[in-house]
Design an enzyme around this catalytic site. Structure first.
Site, PDB file in Angstrom:
ATOM      1  N   CYS A   1       0.834  -1.156   0.117  1.00  0.00           N
ATOM      2  CA  CYS A   1       0.021   0.010  -0.013  1.00  0.00           C
ATOM      3  C   CYS A   1       0.793   1.510   0.135  1.00  0.00           C
ATOM      4  CB  CYS A   1      -0.755  -0.060   1.183  1.00  0.00           C
ATOM      5  SG  CYS A   1      -2.310  -1.272   0.998  1.00  0.00           S
TER       6      CYS A   1
ATOM      7  N   ASP B   1     -14.658   6.373   1.238  1.00  0.00           N
ATOM      8  CA  ASP B   1     -14.903   5.228   1.894  1.00  0.00           C
ATOM      9  C   ASP B   1     -13.953   4.045   1.309  1.00  0.00           C
ATOM     10  OD1 ASP B   1     -16.682   4.670   4.431  1.00  0.00           O
ATOM     11  OD2 ASP B   1     -18.142   6.388   3.307  1.00  0.00           O
TER      12      ASP B   1
ATOM     13  N   ASP C   1     -11.500  -4.471   2.569  1.00  0.00           N
ATOM     14  CA  ASP C   1     -12.278  -3.030   2.193  1.00  0.00           C
ATOM     15  C   ASP C   1     -13.670  -3.781   2.142  1.00  0.00           C
ATOM     16  OD1 ASP C   1     -10.328  -1.340   1.744  1.00  0.00           O
ATOM     17  OD2 ASP C   1     -10.202  -1.833  -0.558  1.00  0.00           O
TER      18      ASP C   1
ATOM     19  N   ASP D   1     -10.427   0.809   7.491  1.00  0.00           N
ATOM     20  CA  ASP D   1      -9.309   0.172   7.505  1.00  0.00           C
ATOM     21  C   ASP D   1      -7.828   0.786   7.343  1.00  0.00           C
ATOM     22  OD1 ASP D   1      -9.428   0.098   4.798  1.00  0.00           O
ATOM     23  OD2 ASP D   1      -9.013  -2.064   4.617  1.00  0.00           O
TER      24      ASP D   1
END
Length: 350
Positions: free
Chosen positions: A20, A52, A93, A229
Site C-alpha cells: 500500500c 470510504d 475493504d 481500515d
C-alpha cells in the site's frame, strides 16, 4: 536459456514501491479527483464522495452489494506470500464496510519476460489461498504483460443496507479502537534492505495475512458508529478521513498505540518508506503533535499499512464489547488508542 532456467530476480527489485506504499499520496489524489463528478444513483448507498473503503449498491430492502478493488506491487519476495497479502488486503475493504465477501476476480499484471511461470503461478495460488480462507472463490479476472509485477483483486460482498458501516458516523465522545499493530511499512523497508530478521518476517506475514473478517461481527454491534481500515495513508491519514466525514476531531495517545515488536527500533534506524514522508506532506497541517513525537514516531503514524487493522469509532460503553469481538477473532493486539471530540476535523497526537 528458457524462463525456468533464468535466475529468479527478487520480486521487490522489480518494482519502484511495494504494498500500500504504492498508493498515490492523498494530497496528489485529491487534486487529481478535483474535477471528477460525484457518482449519483438512487440505489448507490456509498460512492466515492466520502473516501470510504468500498462502494455499496442496494439490491433490495435486505441486501446490498459491496464492491471494491485493490492491487499493488510486491511488498515481499516470496511469491506465495505476496499473493496472500494482496488478496487479504483487498478483502479487507469489504469487511471494513461491515460486509461479507462472496467472490473475487484476480487482477494480474506481470513482467512475463522476467518472471518464471512457476513464480507467477505461486502468486496466483497465494491469492486463491487467502480467498479460500475467506470462504470465497476466485471466479475469474484479467491479466496483462506489465513492466512491474502487480497483483490484487476486485472483490464483491453482501451487507444488509441498515448495517453498512462507513468512515462517517463517528461522534464526539466515541473511543477509537485499532485492530492491528502499526509498522508494516517500516518492516517492508527493512526487508528490502536485508535488515529484517526471521522473527520480524514471520511477524510481518502473520499480520498482513490475517483477514479482517471481524468487521462483519463489529457491524452488528449497535455501539459501533464508524469503521475503516488503515492502509496506505497511514493511521493519521485514515483517521483524518473519519474526522472529515464525521465532522469531529480526534486525539490519540502515543503510549496506547500497538506496534510490531521491532517497529520503533527499525524506524529510529531509518527504515521508513518514501510514502511516509509523502503522507505527512499531504496532511501534516491537519495534525498537532506533542513534543514527545520525534521523527521516528511521526514516521510510524504516517507509515503505510498493507493489509492493516480496522479502525473503529464506538460509544465508550461499547468499547469492551468491541475489544472482546477482536479478541475472539484472534486480534490480540487490538487496543483503545484515543477518542473523538467536538471540533473541526483535526488529529492531536500526544
Amino acid at each position: 536459456m528458457n524462463l525456468a532456467e533464468r535466475s529468479a530476480p527478487r520480486l521487490t527489485s522489480l518494482s519502484h514501491g511495494g504494498g500500500c506504499g504504492c498508493k498515490i499520496a492523498p494530497g496528489v489524489l485529491a487534486d487529481l479527483l478535483r474535477e471528477s463528478l460525484p457518482a449519483r444513483h438512487a440505489a448507490l448507498l456509498v460512492g466515492r464522495e466520502g473516501a470510504d473503503d468500498a462502494a455499496v449498491y442496494r439490491l433490495d430492502d435486505d441486501k446490498a452489494i459491496v464492491a471494491t478493488t485493490d492491487f499493488f506491487m510486491p511488498i515481499v519476495d516470496d511469491p506465495f506470500d505476496f499473493g496472500r497479502i494482496a488478496a487479504t488486503n483487498a478483502l479487507s475493504d469489504v469487511y471494513a464496510m461491515g460486509g461479507t465477501p462472496i467472490l473475487a476476480l484476480a487482477l494480474v499484471a506481470m513482467p512475463v519476460a522476467q518472471l518464471a511461470p512457476e513464480t507467477i503461478r505461486a502468486i496466483l495460488k497465494g491469492g486463491e489461498a487467502a480467498c479460500a480462507a475467506a470462504g470465497i472463490p476466485v471466479a475469474g479476472g484479467h491479466s496483462i504483460d506489465s513492466v512491474e509485477p502487480i497483483y490484487g483483486l476486485a472483490a464483491l460482498g453482501l451487507v444488509h443496507p441498515a448495517r453498512v458501516l462507513r468512515n462517517a458516523g463517528a461522534r464526539a465522545g466515541d473511543v477509537l479502537v485499532l485492530g492491528k499493530p502499526l509498522g508494516v511499512g517500516v518492516y517492508a523497508a527493512a526487508l528490502k534492505k536485508d535488515a529484517l530478521d526471521a522473527a520480524g518476517y514471520a511477524e510481518l506475514i502473520a499480520t498482513t495475512t490475517r483477514l479482517n473478517a471481524v468487521g462483519t461481527a463489529l457491524a452488528a454491534l449497535d455501539g459501533v458508529h464508524a469503521m475503516t481500515d488503515v492502509t496506505g495513508f497511514g493511521l493519521l491519514g485514515h483517521l483524518l478521513e473519519v474526522c472529515r466525514a464525521s465532522g469531529v476531531a480526534a486525539r490519540i495517545g502515543m503510549r496506547r498505540l500497538p506496534l510490531l515488536a521491532q517497529a520503533r527500533t527499525l524506524a529510529a534506524a531509518g527504515f521508513v518508506t518514501g510514502a511516509s514522508a509523502r503522507n505527512w506532506a499531504s496532511y501534516g497541517s491537519e495534525v498537532d503533535v506533542g513534543d514527545a513525537v520525534d521523527a521516528a514516531t511521526r514516521a510510524l503514524l504516517c507509515d503505510p499499512q498493507t493489509s492493516g487493522g480496522l479502525l473503529v469509532a464506538c460509544a465508550p460503553e461499547a468499547a469492551g464489547e468491541v475489544l472482546g469481538c477482536f479478541a475472539r477473532a484472534g486480534f490480540g493486539d487490538a487496543a483503545v488508542i484515543g477518542e473523538c471530540a467536538a471540533g473541526a476535523p483535526r488529529v492531536i497526537a500526544a
